[in-house]
Design an enzyme around this catalytic site. Structure first.
Site, short mmCIF file in Angstrom:
data_model
loop_
_atom_site.label_atom_id
_atom_site.label_comp_id
_atom_site.label_asym_id
_atom_site.label_seq_id
_atom_site.Cartn_x
_atom_site.Cartn_y
_atom_site.Cartn_z
N ASP A 1 0.81 -1.16 -0.07
CA ASP A 1 -0.16 -0.08 0.22
C ASP A 1 0.88 1.13 -0.12
OD1 ASP A 1 -2.31 -1.37 0.22
OD2 ASP A 1 -2.52 -1.25 2.40
N ASP B 1 -6.84 -1.28 -4.85
CA ASP B 1 -8.13 -0.66 -3.75
C ASP B 1 -8.98 0.31 -4.47
OD1 ASP B 1 -7.02 -2.57 -1.76
OD2 ASP B 1 -5.81 -0.82 -1.05
#
Length: 189
Positions: A133, A170
């Protein structure tokens, strides 16, 4: 658009989105240290973290929890792929087909991290990798929050609006779900 052309277009879209996702993750993973940030603006940072679990870093209980989560991701991705193929065969609206393709690309992007990154980067066995991330948008911070809000504050008592760190995969999933809710909910009755 006929079925064969739709299948080809959907496949190319998924592959293109996967390439974009994986290139950005690999650039971050290979060029930044864990926890390092690059400030683009005060409210936007490239902040490298690794997520060992599901959304928002929720873990599912050790090695077996991680394996269950990864197997679930594999099964869910397969089910989404099958559903897209079925919708194409039925002549469903293109908006829903392409939205689901974007969701599948996001799911596959994170699945690749979970399945292979542990082995590729030599820190975990197959099916136990961590998801990379890097997108962080701390829009504003409120200092000295009341003590009854400690459950949502950091250790220094401050609270940051929009503190999740996430990745491009995401974003694919989130944007496609929002599109479905706004424009395609009639499809689901």
């Amino acid at each position: 658009m006929n079925n064969k052309k739709t299948i080809t277009t959907v496949t190319l879209l998924i592959v293109l989105l996967l390439i974009i996702d994986q290139v950005t993750k690999l650039l971050v993973k290979c060029n930044m240290s864990l926890g390092e940030s690059i400030y683009i603006f005060d409210w936007f940072q490239i902040h490298f973290i690794e997520n060992p679990g599901a959304a928002f870093g929720m873990a599912l209980g050790g090695v077996w929890g991680k394996i269950v989560l990864t197997v679930f991701r594999i099964v869910a991705s397969g089910a989404i792929g099958w559903y897209i193929w079925r919708l194409i065969k039925q002549g469903a609206p293109k908006g829903i087909i392409f939205s689901l393709a974007v969701i599948l690309a996001g799911a596959l992007g994170n699945l690749i991290d979970s399945v292979f990154y542990g082995v590729i980067f030599d820190y975990a066995p197959l099916l136990q990798g961590k998801v990379v991330d890097m997108l962080y948008f701390p829009l504003f911070t409120i200092q000295n929050m009341p003590s009854w809000l400690d459950w949502m504050c950091s250790a220094d008592g401050s609270w940051t609006f929009f503190s999740p760190v996430f990745n491009i995969a995401d974003s694919y999933i989130t944007c496609a779900v929002i599109y479905i809710i706004l424009f395609e909910r009639k499809f689901f009755g």
